[in-house]
Scaffold this motif. Structure first.
Motif, mmCIF file in Angstrom:
data_model
loop_
_atom_site.group_PDB
_atom_site.id
_atom_site.type_symbol
_atom_site.label_atom_id
_atom_site.label_comp_id
_atom_site.label_asym_id
_atom_site.label_seq_id
_atom_site.Cartn_x
_atom_site.Cartn_y
_atom_site.Cartn_z
ATOM 1 N N SER A 120 0.867 -1.175 0.000
ATOM 2 C CA SER A 120 0.000 0.000 0.000
ATOM 3 C C SER A 120 0.904 1.225 0.000
ATOM 4 O O SER A 120 1.755 1.374 0.876
ATOM 5 C CB SER A 120 -0.900 -0.012 1.240
ATOM 6 O OG SER A 120 -1.666 1.159 1.285
ATOM 7 N N CYS A 121 0.711 2.066 -0.994
ATOM 8 C CA CYS A 121 1.609 3.207 -1.179
ATOM 9 C C CYS A 121 0.779 4.464 -1.480
ATOM 10 O O CYS A 121 0.208 4.568 -2.570
ATOM 11 C CB CYS A 121 2.559 2.894 -2.326
ATOM 12 S SG CYS A 121 4.164 3.641 -2.194
ATOM 13 N N GLY A 122 0.665 5.354 -0.499
ATOM 14 C CA GLY A 122 -0.106 6.586 -0.705
ATOM 15 C C GLY A 122 -1.543 6.338 -1.084
ATOM 16 O O GLY A 122 -2.098 7.034 -1.928
ATOM 17 N N GLY A 123 -2.162 5.334 -0.490
ATOM 18 C CA GLY A 123 -3.564 5.028 -0.772
ATOM 19 C C GLY A 123 -3.780 4.104 -1.952
ATOM 20 O O GLY A 123 -4.897 3.655 -2.194
ATOM 21 N N GLU A 124 -2.740 3.823 -2.707
ATOM 22 C CA GLU A 124 -2.852 2.902 -3.840
ATOM 23 C C GLU A 124 -2.253 1.558 -3.480
ATOM 24 O O GLU A 124 -1.245 1.487 -2.778
ATOM 25 C CB GLU A 124 -2.119 3.455 -5.060
ATOM 26 C CG GLU A 124 -2.842 4.568 -5.762
ATOM 27 C CD GLU A 124 -2.146 4.965 -7.054
ATOM 28 O OE1 GLU A 124 -1.599 4.077 -7.745
ATOM 29 O OE2 GLU A 124 -2.149 6.164 -7.358
ATOM 30 N N GLU A 125 -2.859 0.477 -3.985
ATOM 31 C CA GLU A 125 -2.316 -0.856 -3.770
ATOM 32 C C GLU A 125 -1.516 -1.303 -4.987
ATOM 33 O O GLU A 125 -1.979 -1.168 -6.122
ATOM 34 C CB GLU A 125 -3.436 -1.855 -3.472
ATOM 35 C CG GLU A 125 -3.981 -1.736 -2.065
ATOM 36 C CD GLU A 125 -4.768 -2.962 -1.645
ATOM 37 O OE1 GLU A 125 -5.232 -3.731 -2.513
ATOM 38 O OE2 GLU A 125 -4.925 -3.143 -0.429
ATOM 39 N N VAL A 126 -0.334 -1.801 -4.724
ATOM 40 C CA VAL A 126 0.526 -2.338 -5.776
ATOM 41 C C VAL A 126 0.530 -3.848 -5.587
ATOM 42 O O VAL A 126 0.891 -4.347 -4.520
ATOM 43 C CB VAL A 126 1.957 -1.759 -5.669
ATOM 44 C CG1 VAL A 126 2.843 -2.343 -6.745
ATOM 45 C CG2 VAL A 126 1.912 -0.236 -5.748
ATOM 46 N N PHE A 127 0.109 -4.579 -6.628
ATOM 47 C CA PHE A 127 -0.136 -6.016 -6.515
ATOM 48 C C PHE A 127 0.947 -6.815 -7.229
ATOM 49 O O PHE A 127 1.261 -6.552 -8.381
ATOM 50 C CB PHE A 127 -1.508 -6.347 -7.121
ATOM 51 C CG PHE A 127 -1.957 -7.762 -6.918
ATOM 52 C CD1 PHE A 127 -2.591 -8.148 -5.760
ATOM 53 C CD2 PHE A 127 -1.729 -8.715 -7.902
ATOM 54 C CE1 PHE A 127 -3.009 -9.451 -5.570
ATOM 55 C CE2 PHE A 127 -2.140 -10.026 -7.725
ATOM 56 C CZ PHE A 127 -2.785 -10.393 -6.558
ATOM 57 N N GLY A 128 1.513 -7.783 -6.542
ATOM 58 C CA GLY A 128 2.467 -8.700 -7.152
ATOM 59 C C GLY A 128 3.907 -8.298 -6.866
ATOM 60 O O GLY A 128 4.268 -7.124 -6.860
ATOM 61 N N GLU A 129 4.737 -9.316 -6.627
ATOM 62 C CA GLU A 129 6.131 -9.081 -6.235
ATOM 63 C C GLU A 129 6.897 -8.247 -7.257
ATOM 64 O O GLU A 129 7.651 -7.342 -6.897
ATOM 65 C CB GLU A 129 6.832 -10.420 -6.030
ATOM 66 C CG GLU A 129 8.218 -10.306 -5.457
ATOM 67 C CD GLU A 129 8.832 -11.648 -5.151
ATOM 68 O OE1 GLU A 129 9.821 -11.989 -5.832
ATOM 69 O OE2 GLU A 129 8.334 -12.346 -4.250
ATOM 70 N N VAL A 130 6.703 -8.525 -8.533
ATOM 71 C CA VAL A 130 7.425 -7.786 -9.575
ATOM 72 C C VAL A 130 7.056 -6.306 -9.523
ATOM 73 O O VAL A 130 7.932 -5.431 -9.606
ATOM 74 C CB VAL A 130 7.144 -8.379 -10.978
ATOM 75 C CG1 VAL A 130 7.698 -7.492 -12.069
ATOM 76 C CG2 VAL A 130 7.733 -9.780 -11.079
ATOM 77 N N SER A 131 5.779 -6.001 -9.355
ATOM 78 C CA SER A 131 5.336 -4.603 -9.285
ATOM 79 C C SER A 131 5.824 -3.936 -8.001
ATOM 80 O O SER A 131 6.240 -2.775 -8.025
ATOM 81 C CB SER A 131 3.808 -4.521 -9.366
ATOM 82 O OG SER A 131 3.363 -5.026 -10.608
ATOM 83 N N VAL A 132 5.773 -4.658 -6.884
ATOM 84 C CA VAL A 132 6.229 -4.104 -5.604
ATOM 85 C C VAL A 132 7.711 -3.769 -5.683
ATOM 86 O O VAL A 132 8.165 -2.741 -5.170
ATOM 87 C CB VAL A 132 5.937 -5.079 -4.441
ATOM 88 C CG1 VAL A 132 6.626 -4.635 -3.151
ATOM 89 C CG2 VAL A 132 4.432 -5.223 -4.220
ATOM 90 N N GLU A 133 8.473 -4.624 -6.361
ATOM 91 C CA GLU A 133 9.907 -4.393 -6.500
ATOM 92 C C GLU A 133 10.208 -3.079 -7.223
ATOM 93 O O GLU A 133 11.232 -2.447 -6.970
ATOM 94 C CB GLU A 133 10.539 -5.561 -7.257
ATOM 95 C CG GLU A 133 12.022 -5.657 -7.122
ATOM 96 C CD GLU A 133 12.535 -7.005 -7.600
ATOM 97 O OE1 GLU A 133 13.501 -7.486 -7.007
ATOM 98 O OE2 GLU A 133 11.966 -7.576 -8.550
ATOM 99 N N GLY A 134 9.293 -2.648 -8.072
ATOM 100 C CA GLY A 134 9.529 -1.444 -8.864
ATOM 101 C C GLY A 134 8.973 -0.158 -8.283
ATOM 102 O O GLY A 134 9.110 0.897 -8.898
ATOM 103 N N ILE A 135 8.356 -0.201 -7.105
ATOM 104 C CA ILE A 135 7.752 1.025 -6.565
ATOM 105 C C ILE A 135 8.837 2.022 -6.151
ATOM 106 O O ILE A 135 9.927 1.653 -5.747
ATOM 107 C CB ILE A 135 6.787 0.742 -5.394
ATOM 108 C CG1 ILE A 135 7.498 0.080 -4.217
ATOM 109 C CG2 ILE A 135 5.605 -0.075 -5.848
ATOM 110 C CD1 ILE A 135 6.606 -0.102 -3.002
#
Length: 196
Positions: A120-135
């Protein structure tokens, strides 16, 4: 790499490994088969094989290239998914491969159900390890979807450990996920082991 450096501990070494990977060959298999992320477990098995020159080890690590739909897939991942398709419990699948490769140390999946990492980043959800790695931001929270129980074997290994080493690795995608399943986080808090 950490497991490789500690492989001299043989049967005294246990590793609780993340199963939330959704990239590469593992990600493709997860989309097709709705299975756990096998890639990190496969890599850990390979790192603690004492003889990386055996045909069995080389076969387990073989990656198909220029083979149509198989291109990019790792044979070890396919073997683990095949065992999963045969209704072999994921922990038992790892045990079969450990015996095949003569690996002494224990490798324990953090969970035996398919889970995804969510930030959870600034009210948005980032789904999946690959996407989380890129935040680009520091997440407000990290969780698993669905929330799951850790394996009983992972909890037991933590409770019996003299030392608990968390990491090294990508903090958000390698270190944090195995700490999240229910039961594991409680066992970590209760443990009197030296925590590194």
């Amino acid at each position: 790499r950490l497991l490789s450096s500690l492989s001299f501990l043989d049967k005294r070494l246990s590793a609780v490994v993340t199963t939330s990977d959704n990239g590469g060959s593992t990600g493709r298999l997860r989309q097709d088969r709705d299975c756990i992320g096998w890639g990190d477990l496969r890599q850990c098995i390979n790192q603690i094989c004492h003889d990386n020159a055996t045909i069995a080890t080389r076969l387990f690590e073989y990656r198909f290239e220029n083979f149509g739909d198989l291109s990019g897939h790792n044979l070890g991942n396919l073997m683990l998914v095949a065992l999963d398709d045969m209704s072999v419990r994921p922990l038992d699948a790892i045990e079969i491969v450990r015996r095949f490769l003569r690996v002494q140390s224990k490798l324990i999946p953090m969970s035996e159900v398919p889970v995804h990492l969510v930030a959870s980043c600034g009210g948005e959800e980032v789904f999946g390890e690959v996407s989380v790695e890129g935040i680009k931001c520091i997440p407000d929270s990290i969780s698993l979807d669905p929330n799951c129980n850790g394996t009983a074997e992972a909890v037991a290994a933590i409770e019996e450990a003299d030392y608990l080493i968390m990491g090294p690795g990508s903090f958000l995608t390698s270190v944090v996920p195995p700490l999240l399943p229910l039961g594991i986080n409680k066992a970590l808090r209760r443990s009197n082991a030296i925590k590194i």
